[in-house]
Design a protein around this motif. Structure first.
Motif, PDB file in Angstrom:
ATOM      1  N   ARG A   1       0.823  -1.209   0.000  1.00  0.00           N
ATOM      2  CA  ARG A   1       0.000   0.000   0.000  1.00  0.00           C
ATOM      3  C   ARG A   1       0.858   1.260   0.000  1.00  0.00           C
ATOM      4  NH1 ARG A   1      -5.189  -1.184   3.964  1.00  0.00           N
ATOM      5  NH2 ARG A   1      -6.453  -2.189   2.334  1.00  0.00           N
TER       6      ARG A   1
ATOM      7  N   SER B   1      -8.256   4.242  -2.931  1.00  0.00           N
ATOM      8  CA  SER B   1      -8.218   3.781  -1.538  1.00  0.00           C
ATOM      9  C   SER B   1      -8.530   4.900  -0.560  1.00  0.00           C
ATOM     10  CB  SER B   1      -6.840   3.205  -1.218  1.00  0.00           C
ATOM     11  OG  SER B   1      -5.831   4.164  -1.486  1.00  0.00           O
TER      12      SER B   1
ATOM     13  N   GLY C   1      -8.931   2.173   4.966  1.00  0.00           N
ATOM     14  CA  GLY C   1      -7.708   1.389   4.933  1.00  0.00           C
ATOM     15  C   GLY C   1      -7.641   0.381   6.070  1.00  0.00           C
TER      16      GLY C   1
END
Lengths: 198, 198
Positions: free
Chosen positions: B64, B77, B89
């Motif tokens: 990520r 995201s 997240g």
């Protein structure tokens, strides 16, 4: 035989005979970034090209042998009933061999985008079989293209290691080759989906 | 939190809450064969699971972080304007962590097919954001899913090597993990394309 690239019939890289990619160079930069392909990877790919150049033909032969073991895959490369079509296989093989070296050496530019789109189209109803006037099934399902990428990536390691490079260099070249292959296959899928959702 | 799987909200593996895959077990067997996934790979994956179990959280955090470095990826995201959405997240991370272990340990059966289809749908307009009530862009383009697979595959090697397995075992586990990831991602793309051409 293409008038542009003597020796490899149907290999239209860098010519007006190749399709025109719908992608921009910015699209390509973003895909490179997501795949993690760096300038260091491009250096490692050039090193890999030197090792793979003499083995590309064997690699493609081995990959095709793997596919040939699967009866449900035979009609995509053979005749529609699954019987072999050696002429088609022989005609397309030099391009497949060349793909391995191109994937390690070609600059990622407009010509690259265009020829990758051409390759994508040649896997689908848009253009499959036409280059070699073959009668195989006229579309390779996208799922098989993607799944077989696992074989291309994993088997590449032994070829990269074949000339005795250090484990560290093999790791480096294999990672770069993996990124390059995923970038290529990703771009090929554009021919399957069109723009929506891709 | 799902009533079925305490601890991982939205993780509906093996439950009726997961989507129903349109694929048959024969479709799955064919994909395994094309990806070259063998019983020996499944053994190597179980070995890999033991090594990756304690690292899955770090792997996802690192992946990520890579995506977070790319401004054009942030709205998938984060919030639609690209600003971070830590709640989203945090909510989705345990499922992503779990994916790594599942990819090494889950039997490839009907429950597997169903949950992979669920994951595919959760990347697309069909279901993205719903599980976690997020406001991110509602569709991750397929090209980024595929391209990022290169990062997942290549970075996995260092984690597999982290506990001192021999190079031969790392090679073996890494090849198996590569095949497994490609199989998963391939099946996820079905949610993007529908049946035609896939």
């Amino acid at each position: 035989m293409s008038e542009h690239t003597p020796g490899i019939p149907g290999y239209t890289y860098g010519t007006d005979e190749a399709a025109r990619s719908p992608l921009s160079l910015e699209d390509l930069e973003r895909l490179k970034a997501v795949a993690g392909l760096t300038p260091e990877d491009e250096e490692a790919l050039h090193e890999a090209a030197g090792i793979l150049a003499g083995q590309a033909g064997d690699m493609v032969t081995a990959w095709r042998a793997r596919l040939g073991e699967l009866p449900f895959m035979r009609a995509y490369s053979g005749h529609p009933d699954g019987t072999p079509n050696p002429e088609y296989g022989a005609a397309s093989k030099p391009r497949f061999d060349r793909f391995i070296i191109d994937a390690c050496t070609r600059p990622l530019d407009r010509d690259w985008l265009n020829y990758q789109h051409e390759i994508g189209l040649r896997h689908t109803r848009a253009k499959k079989n036409r280059t070699d006037h073959a009668d195989s099934l006229d579309h390779i399902p996208m799922r098989y293209l993607l799944a077989f990428t696992a074989v291309v990536i994993t088997t590449a390691r032994e070829y990269l290691a074949a000339t005795g490079a250090t484990a560290e260099r093999v790791d480096r070249m294999h990672a770069a080759f993996t990124k390059s292959v995923m970038l290529h296959v990703t771009v090929w899928t554009r021919a399957y989906t069109g723009a929506a959702g891709w």
